[in-house]
Design a protein around this motif. Structure first.
Motif, mmCIF file in Angstrom:
data_model
loop_
_atom_site.group_PDB
_atom_site.id
_atom_site.type_symbol
_atom_site.label_atom_id
_atom_site.label_comp_id
_atom_site.label_asym_id
_atom_site.label_seq_id
_atom_site.Cartn_x
_atom_site.Cartn_y
_atom_site.Cartn_z
ATOM 1 N N GLN A 236 4.968 -3.425 -12.492
ATOM 2 C CA GLN A 236 3.582 -3.511 -13.331
ATOM 3 C C GLN A 236 2.981 -2.236 -13.696
ATOM 4 O O GLN A 236 2.384 -1.830 -14.510
ATOM 5 N N ALA A 237 2.913 -1.379 -12.358
ATOM 6 C CA ALA A 237 2.077 -0.122 -12.462
ATOM 7 C C ALA A 237 2.903 0.765 -13.391
ATOM 8 O O ALA A 237 2.316 1.500 -14.285
ATOM 9 N N ASP B 113 7.330 -9.245 -4.616
ATOM 10 C CA ASP B 113 6.203 -9.276 -4.865
ATOM 11 C C ASP B 113 5.926 -7.681 -4.788
ATOM 12 O O ASP B 113 5.069 -7.240 -5.766
ATOM 13 N N THR B 114 6.323 -6.680 -3.956
ATOM 14 C CA THR B 114 6.244 -5.472 -3.863
ATOM 15 C C THR B 114 6.892 -4.768 -5.010
ATOM 16 O O THR B 114 6.234 -4.122 -5.875
ATOM 17 N N GLU C 207 5.923 1.365 -1.751
ATOM 18 C CA GLU C 207 4.761 0.941 -2.924
ATOM 19 C C GLU C 207 3.667 2.019 -3.006
ATOM 20 O O GLU C 207 3.448 2.698 -3.942
ATOM 21 N N GLU D 193 7.527 -6.267 -7.877
ATOM 22 C CA GLU D 193 6.682 -6.704 -9.274
ATOM 23 C C GLU D 193 5.483 -5.749 -9.312
ATOM 24 O O GLU D 193 4.926 -5.422 -10.319
ATOM 25 N N ARG D 194 4.673 -5.476 -8.213
ATOM 26 C CA ARG D 194 3.575 -4.652 -8.378
ATOM 27 C C ARG D 194 3.904 -3.184 -8.807
ATOM 28 O O ARG D 194 3.139 -2.847 -9.666
ATOM 29 N N THR E 233 5.308 -1.730 2.052
ATOM 30 C CA THR E 233 3.973 -1.044 2.067
ATOM 31 C C THR E 233 3.963 0.693 1.625
ATOM 32 O O THR E 233 3.497 1.260 0.672
#
Length: 182
Positions: free
Chosen positions: A128-129, A121-122, A65, A124-125, A62
């Motif tokens: 995408q950003a 998942d982290t 990210e 991938e976010r 987190t």
């Protein structure tokens, strides 16, 4: 016998150490006992700040990210032209702010994503950003081909994984080449 630290450790201390170990030893190093030895304290201190190892992992990811997305947002909100923001974002992908440790940590997180759904998942976010930002800046700079964002991003990630000096300059050259296609 484990040496006691001279100051009380904070959650931030643990996360900073986790990021450092991640960068130097990989995700396998992010275990309570290993972390406690590295921090020269007891596992009890670790568990004072984190529910368990998966909680620690989640917080490390987190934090990465949030820092990464803050960089993207900062570039997108800068006063510069779309072309210069595009260059700045591409360079930040190839050479993440924070120097060699940040680059090594991102590389380790990407490797960790192969075996961890949470890390995947982290990543991938974040991907995408960054891709969304690249697409928006390319569009604002007059480049309509949506594949250019993927090409720039793939080159940036590849350079980041390679490490070494000069990545930002190489990414700047790639962006200049893409912009010349207008």
């Amino acid at each position: 016998m484990t040496e006691r630290p001279t100051k009380r450790l904070t959650r931030k201390d643990w996360l900073t150490a986790g990021r450092r170990l991640l960068a130097t030893e990989g995700a396998e190093a992010l275990k309570a006992e290993h972390m406690a030895r590295y921090m020269k304290t007891t596992k009890g201190s670790f568990y004072w700040h984190f529910k368990d190892v998966p909680d620690f992992h989640a917080r490390v990811l987190t934090q990465w990210e949030a820092e990464t997305l803050t960089t993207v947002q900062h570039v997108l909100e800068s006063e510069e032209s779309a072309s210069s923001r595009l260059r700045a974002l591409a360079e930040a992908i190839a050479e993440p702010p924070g120097g060699e440790e940040a680059r090594a940590a991102e590389s380790a997180i990407r490797g960790w994503a192969a075996s961890s759904a949470l890390a995947r998942d982290t990543v991938e976010r974040v991907d995408q950003a960054r891709l969304t930002g690249l697409r928006a800046l390319l569009g604002a700079a007059g480049i309509a081909n949506p594949e250019m964002a993927r090409i720039i991003y793939a080159a940036g990630i590849g350079m980041e994984r390679l490490g070494g000096p000069g990545n930002a300059g190489a990414m700047g050259s790639l962006v200049d080449l893409v912009l010349a296609l207008r």
